[in-house]
Design a protein around this motif. Structure first.
Motif, PDB file in Angstrom:
ATOM      1  N   UNK A  59       3.407  22.573 -13.486  1.00 54.44           N
ATOM      2  CA  UNK A  59       2.480  23.437 -12.721  1.00 54.44           C
ATOM      3  C   UNK A  59       2.329  22.895 -11.472  1.00 54.44           C
ATOM      4  N   UNK A  60       2.171  21.790 -11.327  1.00 52.02           N
ATOM      5  CA  UNK A  60       1.953  21.229  -9.758  1.00 52.02           C
ATOM      6  C   UNK A  60       3.254  20.887  -9.075  1.00 52.02           C
ATOM      7  N   UNK A  61       4.300  21.370  -9.818  1.00 53.44           N
ATOM      8  CA  UNK A  61       5.560  21.063  -9.049  1.00 53.44           C
ATOM      9  C   UNK A  61       6.003  19.469  -8.499  1.00 53.44           C
ATOM     10  N   UNK A  62       5.433  18.742  -9.716  1.00 49.85           N
ATOM     11  CA  UNK A  62       5.944  17.298  -9.253  1.00 49.85           C
ATOM     12  C   UNK A  62       6.865  16.722 -10.221  1.00 49.85           C
ATOM     13  N   UNK A  90       0.713  -1.255  -0.108  1.00 45.00           N
ATOM     14  CA  UNK A  90       0.164  -0.173  -0.054  1.00 45.00           C
ATOM     15  C   UNK A  90       0.822   1.091  -0.055  1.00 45.00           C
ATOM     16  N   UNK A  91       0.415   2.566  -0.546  1.00 44.02           N
ATOM     17  CA  UNK A  91       1.089   3.557  -0.489  1.00 44.02           C
ATOM     18  C   UNK A  91       1.218   4.037   0.750  1.00 44.02           C
ATOM     19  N   UNK A  92       2.316   4.651   1.398  1.00 40.46           N
ATOM     20  CA  UNK A  92       2.585   5.131   2.587  1.00 40.46           C
ATOM     21  C   UNK A  92       2.876   6.658   2.369  1.00 40.46           C
ATOM     22  N   UNK A  93       3.642   7.526   3.170  1.00 42.00           N
ATOM     23  CA  UNK A  93       3.872   8.606   2.944  1.00 42.00           C
ATOM     24  C   UNK A  93       4.365   9.348   1.619  1.00 42.00           C
ATOM     25  N   UNK A  94       3.706  10.246   1.341  1.00 42.45           N
ATOM     26  CA  UNK A  94       4.320  10.905   0.202  1.00 42.45           C
ATOM     27  C   UNK A  94       5.853  11.437   0.194  1.00 42.45           C
ATOM     28  N   UNK A  95       6.590  11.418  -0.714  1.00 43.23           N
ATOM     29  CA  UNK A  95       7.919  11.941  -0.619  1.00 43.23           C
ATOM     30  C   UNK A  95       7.915  12.988  -1.816  1.00 43.23           C
ATOM     31  N   UNK A  96       7.367  14.121  -1.334  1.00 39.23           N
ATOM     32  CA  UNK A  96       7.276  15.454  -2.417  1.00 39.23           C
ATOM     33  C   UNK A  96       8.111  16.554  -1.826  1.00 39.23           C
ATOM     34  N   UNK A  97       9.157  16.780  -2.515  1.00 38.63           N
ATOM     35  CA  UNK A  97      10.157  17.934  -1.938  1.00 38.63           C
ATOM     36  C   UNK A  97       9.304  19.221  -2.147  1.00 38.63           C
ATOM     37  N   UNK A  98       9.761  20.407  -1.476  1.00 45.97           N
ATOM     38  CA  UNK A  98       8.957  21.723  -1.794  1.00 45.97           C
ATOM     39  C   UNK A  98       9.525  22.262  -3.227  1.00 45.97           C
ATOM     40  N   UNK A  99      10.713  21.894  -3.500  1.00 48.43           N
ATOM     41  CA  UNK A  99      11.470  22.170  -4.828  1.00 48.43           C
ATOM     42  C   UNK A  99      12.524  21.153  -5.030  1.00 48.43           C
ATOM     43  N   UNK A 100      12.739  21.005  -6.397  1.00 49.06           N
ATOM     44  CA  UNK A 100      13.609  20.032  -6.493  1.00 49.06           C
ATOM     45  C   UNK A 100      15.171  20.403  -6.863  1.00 49.06           C
ATOM     46  N   UNK A 101      16.045  19.666  -7.322  1.00 51.04           N
ATOM     47  CA  UNK A 101      17.672  20.090  -7.305  1.00 51.04           C
ATOM     48  C   UNK A 101      17.540  21.353  -7.819  1.00 51.04           C
ATOM     49  N   UNK A 102      18.568  22.245  -7.250  1.00 53.64           N
ATOM     50  CA  UNK A 102      18.934  23.454  -7.662  1.00 53.64           C
ATOM     51  C   UNK A 102      17.704  24.495  -7.742  1.00 53.64           C
ATOM     52  N   UNK A 103      16.527  24.208  -7.040  1.00 55.53           N
ATOM     53  CA  UNK A 103      15.470  25.095  -7.010  1.00 55.53           C
ATOM     54  C   UNK A 103      14.533  24.648  -8.167  1.00 55.53           C
ATOM     55  N   UNK A 104      14.777  23.644  -8.944  1.00 55.79           N
ATOM     56  CA  UNK A 104      13.837  23.485 -10.071  1.00 55.79           C
ATOM     57  C   UNK A 104      12.269  23.237  -9.623  1.00 55.79           C
ATOM     58  N   UNK A 105      11.265  23.152 -10.400  1.00 55.13           N
ATOM     59  CA  UNK A 105      10.112  23.255 -10.163  1.00 55.13           C
ATOM     60  C   UNK A 105       9.442  21.939 -10.326  1.00 55.13           C
ATOM     61  N   UNK A 106      10.060  21.095 -11.559  1.00 53.63           N
ATOM     62  CA  UNK A 106       9.614  19.984 -11.844  1.00 53.63           C
ATOM     63  C   UNK A 106      10.902  18.872 -11.947  1.00 53.63           C
TER      64      UNK A 106
END
Length: 305
Positions: free
Chosen positions: A248-251, A27-43
């Motif tokens: 747009x979603x930052x994902x 089952x899916x556990x906690x989400x691992x979504x950073x506020x920003x990606x490497x070097x501040x990238x959005x996606x």
């Protein structure tokens, strides 16, 4: 009174404990979504290629020389075009390779690793791992990991199951192998931790989706009803919309392709256009970050909000 734990019953007759046990195997556990990606990238843009080659025919015991001749086009045509395109754009990708493919084309794998691309486990002969007995699945997973390491000189840290599915034992075996991540399941669009019977495993899922897979739109089998075909321009539009929405979603924009499918003259330009479109958003802060699946999974785990 019927035995409500019996699997012979219809699903609506199951005891609650029975269907709950099935659901909670993985089952899916906690989400691992950073506020920003490497070097501040959005996606994060994670391109992947499943180098199935001849195993598409071999896995089902097939003996069609014609179908097996289709496979080598991935090695002779697809991979060279993909390597050239990625090199021109300075983009690294992940290649999931069945062990049989690696043994047939060891130099292909060594060249990819030398160019900075990632090699991931993709079964032994592209077998339907989800129906295998535990010991058979365990043997094939370990042999696949050992074979890829022997050929490339690097130990794989991730796996994409050849069936895009798990048996009841797959996750435990991935954990036993010490894998950092998996890329076979579809519970989310962001990375998440895989739970096994409700317990944390530490294995990160970098999810796939049929919508983001070239085979869904282009694959066909001459002697079966499998004959889908979507014009390349329409496939590009679908993939581009997925990319724009991920941005747009930052994902994550994760894409699955196959050298023997995407590598044709009339299709390879889709990858070129996608990379150009992603780059038009900029790279680094506020833009995109091109990365292998291992890099995305590691960064997500280390920097989750």
């Amino acid at each position: 009174m019927p035995d409500t734990h019996s699997p012979q019953l219809e699903p609506w007759q199951w005891a609650d404990s029975h269907w709950q046990k099935l659901v909670h195997q993985v089952r899916a556990g906690r989400s691992y979504r950073p506020k920003a990606w490497k070097d501040g990238a959005r996606c994060a843009v994670a391109l992947s290629f499943d180098s199935d080659h001849e195993t598409n025919e071999l896995r089902d015991g097939g003996k069609s020389i014609g179908r097996m001749a289709w496979g080598p086009s991935g090695n002779r045509v697809g991979i060279p075009r993909i390597r050239k395109l990625l090199d021109r754009h300075g983009v690294k990708a992940t290649f999931y390779v069945p062990a049989v493919t690696a043994m047939l084309y060891p130099e292909e794998q060594r060249a990819l690793v030398a160019e900075g691309h990632e090699i991931g486990i993709h079964g032994w002969i592209h077998e339907l791992n989800s129906v295998l007995p535990r010991e058979a699945e365990r043997d094939l997973m370990h042999r696949s990991a050992d074979t890829l390491e022997k050929i490339t000189g690097k130990r794989c840290v991730g796996m994409r199951t050849p069936s895009w599915d798990f048996s009841p034992n797959t996750l435990a075996l991935e954990k036993e192998l010490g894998l950092m991540y998996d890329s076979s399941l579809m519970a989310d669009e962001d990375c998440y931790e895989l739970l096994m019977h409700g317990e944390e495993t530490g294995v990160i899922e970098l999810p796939v989706e049929w919508v983001r897979d070239d085979a869904v739109y282009f694959s066909m089998h001459r002697f079966s009803s499998l004959r889908p075909y979507t014009p390349p321009t329409d496939v590009l539009e679908i993939f581009r919309r997925e990319l724009d929405a991920a941005y747009e979603d930052g994902g994550i924009f994760q894409l699955t392709m196959h050298p023997h499918i995407i590598g044709y003259r009339s299709r390879i330009w889709i990858v070129d256009e996608l990379i150009r479109h992603a780059k038009s958003k900029g790279q680094g802060k506020g833009g995109v970050w091109f990365a292998t699946h291992a890099e995305v999974a590691a960064y997500a785990r280390a920097n989750a909000a």
